[in-house]
Design an enzyme around this catalytic site. Structure first.
Site, PDB file in Angstrom:
ATOM      1  N   ASP A   1     -83.744  40.514 129.017  1.00 25.34           N
ATOM      2  CA  ASP A   1     -84.033  41.445 128.176  1.00 25.34           C
ATOM      3  C   ASP A   1     -83.585  42.961 128.615  1.00 25.34           C
ATOM      4  O   ASP A   1     -83.220  42.998 129.934  1.00 25.34           O
ATOM      5  CB  ASP A   1     -85.766  41.535 128.614  1.00 25.34           C
TER       6      ASP A   1
ATOM      7  N   CYS B   1     -30.843  30.681  93.028  1.00 23.78           N
ATOM      8  CA  CYS B   1     -30.828  29.101  92.826  1.00 23.78           C
ATOM      9  C   CYS B   1     -31.990  28.418  92.097  1.00 23.78           C
ATOM     10  O   CYS B   1     -33.109  29.131  92.255  1.00 23.78           O
ATOM     11  CB  CYS B   1     -30.823  28.540  94.347  1.00 23.78           C
TER      12      CYS B   1
END
Lengths: 181, 529
Positions: B344, B109
């Protein structure tokens, strides 16, 4: 952290022992015995302090004043650092003066950086109470904090003495000293 | 029922003769209900041809350019006439004219380049679904996203100008909004086909995304004129990607004047030499979030992997011990671990633990019952004695906001083992218990100064409780504001945290051990573990 231990003396490693490596520079700027101790943290930050053998830390010395104004245009107190990358910091070379210390006996001493890097801060606590410098020269009595360039973190210590080398120098001095009665 | 009426004939005829497919014709005629689009292409073609056929139309249709004779296979007679009337203009005729060939779309198309032809039909959708199924994702619905080559906008624009002009002759206007958008029509057709094939509904809010990207070889060619007309719309291309992005093309089309456009691009759009192709068919699942609380019992475990210069300094990490199991079970691509603060390497986390959330990126498995999650929690807890998790649960993305809030606003309590240089008696530490909401000023600790800005943080120590051990040791419990550096509060960090335990006691103090006793956040919700 330190392992558990009893006793008053350094049975357990101190804060400095745990995190820092001690480096030394002897007879800074050619001045006899004006030894500096640079505490280098494992993250490369350096704390500039006086070594035990420095004249200011000997008996009988009284500090009259500490001055961070090292020249007409430059005061270390005006150092401003911003952001994570510490922009705006005064850049220091090994021989850059940090402060001038005057004693009651008229003697004047200059403390130098000994390492290259950006100046983070100078210790303002010693301005109010200079005796701290003599009481706790390795901790509360520090002079300045310097941040070396990342690439130079290892090389900055190349011109410095290890603790062992420094101790040998101190021993030599004592041996060379003429006997005093 | 065929959706076009008499009024649409001239437009339909015009577009059809230029090489436009039936569905695009519907769009330009404003057909805005789904049913007609969903009929098979073959049928639409046949019905359209019937609709357009009138006695004297045959001749005028043939006269119109460009030739699209292949699809007009029903009229034997007219084809014979074609040959004589149009000389060599025709493309080769298929000889068995009575049969509609298997592949009705022999020409792409000129507007949608095949998108509303083969690419919305069952065969193609099935192919996509096969890929989806073989990818191994678990899903209960899906969202379908499709991307078209930019020159579709150019062709659409050209067709619109053409149709607008034609309608103008009839005294009618045609706004952009009167035309059904290509993407919309595409979704009308494809969504039900997906649902049927995969057995799940299409839902715009779905986390599971199926995406198809179409491309066309003539994209740059078709768009090229725009770069001379509207140069400022196009930025230089990064890498090898085309500078004609969809956004840039749309922007340029908005700017360009109608006559300028018509000069540079054929109206009607010409026949393309090829169809689009689906260059990428992918699926991905949006991230899912798992939250919980963790305890840390090791004094030798970092939060995140500790690697310097490619060398791992300490084995494992909190985030790996928790997330790696999740990664496996959820079959995810990667994870992002976040928590309400962290501790820590040498600090334990006791009590109820610290809230955490793990984002699992692109998970293939997402269906989990609360029993499944419970078992997953047990699995993690059995795998390591360094950490333990609780309250493990699926949460939404707002989990991350809760993490931040917990980190920045909520109090924490700690237990520290303190050493003093001076010999102390019980009475020497009692005063600490009476200090409430003590304000401290903390300069950025030296140990993090290399990666944090230099600043002074004002923090509050809400309460303290001491327990005497011996002349040089005592245990200190404290409740503090979020963001307080506890170690530095104890040892003073070269006098850069003031006041500190040492200064408060007129001596020197150091910290030998630290534990987090609680993180005062009530999220995620506690479960019956």
């Amino acid at each position: 952290m330190a392992a558990e231990a009893g006793g008053a003396s350094a049975a357990a490693p101190s804060l400095v022992d745990r995190y820092f490596t001690r480096w030394y520079k002897a007879d800074v700027k050619g001045k006899p015995c004006e030894d500096h101790c640079i505490l280098q943290h494992s993250n490369r930050i350096c704390v500039i302090t006086l070594a035990e053998s420095h004249p200011l830390l000997q008996n009988g010395k009284t500090i009259k004043s500490i001055n961070y104004q090292i020249s007409a245009n430059c005061s270390r107190l005006q150092n401003k650092v911003s952001g994570k990358f510490k922009r705006g910091a005064q850049f220091l070379t090994e021989l850059a003066p940090l402060c001038r210390i005057s004693c009651s006996d008229g003697e004047e001493y200059t403390v130098s950086s000994c390492v290259r890097g950006r100046l983070m801060e100078v210790n303002e606590n010693i301005l109010d109470k200079p005796s701290i410098l003599q009481e706790k020269p390795s901790t509360e009595g520090y002079i300045a904090v310097v941040l070396p360039k990342f690439e130079e973190s290892k090389s900055i210590t190349e011109g410095l003495l290890t603790q062992k080398e420094y101790e040998e120098i101190v021993v030599k001095r004592v041996n060379n000293r003429p006997e005093t009665s | 029922m065929f959706p076009l009426a008499e009024k649409d004939k001239s437009i339909a005829r015009l577009l059809f003769s230029t090489g436009t497919c039936p569905r695009c014709i519907f769009r330009f005629c404003g057909v805005d209900f789904h049913a007609p689009y969903r009929l098979p292409y073959k049928d639409l073609l046949r019905e359209l041809e019937n609709f357009l056929k009138t006695e004297d139309d045959d001749l005028s249709l043939e006269a119109a350019k460009p030739p699209l004779k292949k699809i007009r296979l029903q009229d034997e007679e007219t084809q014979i006439d074609d040959q004589s009337q149009n000389g060599g203009e025709m493309i080769a005729i298929v000889k068995d004219e009575n049969v509609i060939p298997e592949k009705p779309y022999l020409n792409a198309c000129n507007i949608c380049l095949g998108i509303l032809q083969e690419f919305c039909e069952k065969k193609f959708i099935k192919k996509v679904c096969q890929k989806v199924e073989s990818s191994g994702y678990e899903f209960t619905n899906l969202v379908f996203s499709v991307s078209f080559p930019p020159q579709l906008s150019v062709r659409e624009h050209a067709a619109w100008l053409l149709v607008k002009q034609e309608m103008g002759k009839q005294g009618l206007s045609l706004g952009r909004d009167d035309i059904v958008q290509l993407k919309e029509a595409y979704k009308w057709i494809s969504h039900p086909l997906f649902s049927e094939e995969l057995g799940v509904p299409v839902d715009g809010k779905s986390l599971f995304e199926v995406s198809v990207i179409f491309a066309h070889p003539e994209t740059d060619e078709d768009c090229h004129f725009l770069s001379t007309s509207c140069p400022d719309c196009f930025k230089p291309a990064k890498n090898k990607q085309s500078v004609f992005t969809r956004m840039a093309v749309v922007k340029a089309l908005d700017k360009i004047k109608d006559d300028d456009f018509r000069k540079k691009f054929p109206c009607p759009p010409n026949l393309p030499k090829a169809f689009c192709s689906a260059v990428e068919i992918q699926c991905a699942h949006g991230a899912v979030f798992v939250a919980g609380r963790y305890n840390k019992y090791s004094r030798n475990l970092p939060q995140t992997p500790w690697i310097i210069d490619g060398e791992r300094k300490l084995e494992s990490s909190v985030e790996e011990l928790i997330s790696s199991q999740l990664l496996t079970v959820f079959k995810a691509e990667s994870f992002n671990f976040s928590s309400s603060g962290r501790e820590d390497v040498d600090v334990r986390t006791l009590g109820n633990g610290r809230p955490f959330a793990v984002e699992l990126v692109n998970p293939r498995r997402v269906q989990f019952t609360s029993q499944d999650i419970k078992e997953l929690q047990q699995k993690i807890n059995i795998s390591s004695d360094k950490i333990q998790v609780r309250d493990l649960q699926l949460v939404t993305r707002e989990a991350i906001g809760h993490m931040k809030e917990g980190e920045e606003e909520k109090t924490k309590t700690y237990s520290a083992l303190v050493w003093t240089d001076k010999a102390i008696q019980k009475k020497d530490i009692e005063f600490l218990d009476d200090l409430k909401d003590l304000q401290i000023n903390q300069k950025t600790p030296l140990r993090v100064l290399h990666r944090r800005p230099l600043a002074i943080r004002v923090r509050i120590i809400h309460t303290m409780e001491t327990h005497y051990i011996d002349e040089h040791h005592f245990r200190l419990h404290l409740k503090t504001q979020a963001g307080t550096y506890i170690k530095e509060f104890v040892h003073g960090d070269f006098g850069r945290t003031k006041p500190n335990i040492g200064s408060l006691m007129n001596g020197t103090a150091d910290i030998l051990e630290l534990d987090v006793e609680s993180v005062d956040v009530d999220w995620p919700p506690a479960l019956d573990n």
